[in-house]
Structure formats: structure tokens, C-alpha cells
Design a protein around this motif. Sequence first.
Motif, PDB file in Angstrom:
ATOM      1  N   PHE A   1      -0.048  -6.106  -2.820  1.00 23.51           N
ATOM      2  CA  PHE A   1       1.303  -5.570  -2.769  1.00 23.51           C
ATOM      3  C   PHE A   1       1.305  -4.045  -2.922  1.00 23.51           C
ATOM      4  O   PHE A   1       1.873  -3.510  -3.863  1.00 23.51           O
ATOM      5  CB  PHE A   1       2.136  -6.221  -3.886  1.00 23.51           C
ATOM      6  N   PRO A   2       0.631  -3.331  -1.994  1.00 26.30           N
ATOM      7  CA  PRO A   2       0.635  -1.874  -2.086  1.00 26.30           C
ATOM      8  C   PRO A   2       2.032  -1.321  -1.833  1.00 26.30           C
ATOM      9  O   PRO A   2       2.824  -1.951  -1.118  1.00 26.30           O
ATOM     10  CB  PRO A   2      -0.338  -1.463  -0.968  1.00 26.30           C
ATOM     11  N   PRO A   3       2.393  -0.168  -2.409  1.00 29.44           N
ATOM     12  CA  PRO A   3       1.552   0.710  -3.236  1.00 29.44           C
ATOM     13  C   PRO A   3       1.569   0.362  -4.725  1.00 29.44           C
ATOM     14  O   PRO A   3       1.108   1.136  -5.536  1.00 29.44           O
ATOM     15  CB  PRO A   3       2.203   2.081  -3.011  1.00 29.44           C
ATOM     16  N   PHE A   4       2.089  -0.811  -5.062  1.00 30.83           N
ATOM     17  CA  PHE A   4       2.186  -1.183  -6.466  1.00 30.83           C
ATOM     18  C   PHE A   4       0.860  -1.692  -7.017  1.00 30.83           C
ATOM     19  O   PHE A   4       0.460  -1.333  -8.123  1.00 30.83           O
ATOM     20  CB  PHE A   4       3.277  -2.237  -6.650  1.00 30.83           C
ATOM     21  N   GLU A   5       0.187  -2.557  -6.254  1.00 27.62           N
ATOM     22  CA  GLU A   5      -1.127  -3.035  -6.650  1.00 27.62           C
ATOM     23  C   GLU A   5      -1.893  -3.490  -5.416  1.00 27.62           C
ATOM     24  O   GLU A   5      -1.358  -4.210  -4.578  1.00 27.62           O
ATOM     25  CB  GLU A   5      -1.049  -4.187  -7.660  1.00 27.62           C
TER      26      GLU A   5
END
Length: 242
Positions: A23-27
Motif C-alpha cells: 500500500f505505497p506510499p504508506f507501506e
Amino acid sequence: MATTFLTPAFAAEKVTIATDATFPPFESIDENGKLIGFDIELMEAICKEAELDCDIIGAAWDGMFPSLIEGKYHALISQLTVTDKRRQVVAFSDIYDHPIFRFAAKKGADITISPEGVTGKIIAVQTGTPMDAYVTAHMPGATIKRYDSGSAPFLDLTNGRADLVLGYQAQIVHSFLKTDDGKDFELTGPEMTGKDAKEFGEGVAIAIGKNNTQLVEDVNRGLSKVRENGTLKALMTKYFGE
């Protein structure tokens, strides 16, 4: 895939924190196999300020909540929205963000975002998310395609196998529209938050084992410090330009 933060005072009490690294840019995971992203850096900062020995690991989305409930993990950080349904089975830290949700579609598709306007359209979402809950509840005439990862819906959008993706606006903008794959696509429809639909929740927080009140207190203490010392604001600016 693990990020470890050690402090002498809590060296014997390792806190295992899982994240869905799709789940970029979150992880996400970089080319060297390292966990990276906004939530990762935020959790590291919280652990430092709370003097917690944290091990942040990548995990499959569909197994994260069951594993937290079973005690395999102590906490989860993965842009998790707080809802009444989730509060029944896990505890949450204080809220640290209020995300905006949007649809993305091909430029010029001219799709009206309404129950009637999306009837017959294919909407791609990550399964078990607020986005999934929203389209399931409010858009019964659409065909909903569900995926285990947070990035997979965009693949079907770019390949023409979906007409719309519903996601976090920040994810759509910074990890899709700003890339070559997203150059022919755009945001469409209204900005939506938890104030517009209960499925989008109260905001984003860290999920913690239901009865682990001490860890809730520790995480909230660390979160309060990163908020006060400007780290949270700096990370938002770094990743989203806000």
C-alpha cells in the motif's frame, strides 16, 4: 522485511507490529527487501519516543486482524480506519490522520459517481477495506472486483479490466497518478471522508490487542510526542507535500 528498533529499557519486551506492505506510499517493500513508507517511519518514531523495542514485519492483509486477535501480533499499522465493527474486536491508539477517499478512472471516461452512474461498471477495491465496504453498501448495481493487495486494483484499471478504483486519495495521487502507469488516469467524483459515509470510519489509527491497555498507553504516549515535536507533520510533508 523487518524493521527493528531497540531500546535498553525494553529489550526483553519485543513488540511485534504487522503491516500490509502492498500500500505505497504508506507501506511497501523496496528493492532491497526493506519495509518503507509513511506508516513505517511513523511507527519507528513512535517506538523510539515510547522506548519500545519494536519489530515491524510485513504480513498478508487478510490475516492481519485474525492474527492480532489471536495474539500473534501485538499491533498493526497499515492505514487502518477506526470503525465500530473493528472496535468490537481490537483496541486502537489515538487517531493520527483523517484520510480522503476518491475514485480514479481513465481520463475522459465521464463516469458519474453515484449508485445509478456506476451501474454496470466494474469497480476494483482491496478486500475487507473501507473502500470495499462503501461500494458494497452503496453501489449494488456495480460489479465489484476484490483483491488481497492494495496495489492490485490499479493493475486491472490500467489493463482495462476495471472502470474505477476506489482508494485513499493520497495513495492514488502519489503512487499511481504521478507514475507512468497512471498518466492516462485521473481522480473523479467527490472527496469523501468518514463524515460522508460511516464505512470510511473515524480516522486512521494503530490497532492493538483488545486487552493490551499498557501498549495502548505506550503507543499513545509515543504518538503524542511525535505530534508535539513535529515529526508527524514532517513525515506528512515528506510523503504528501502537506
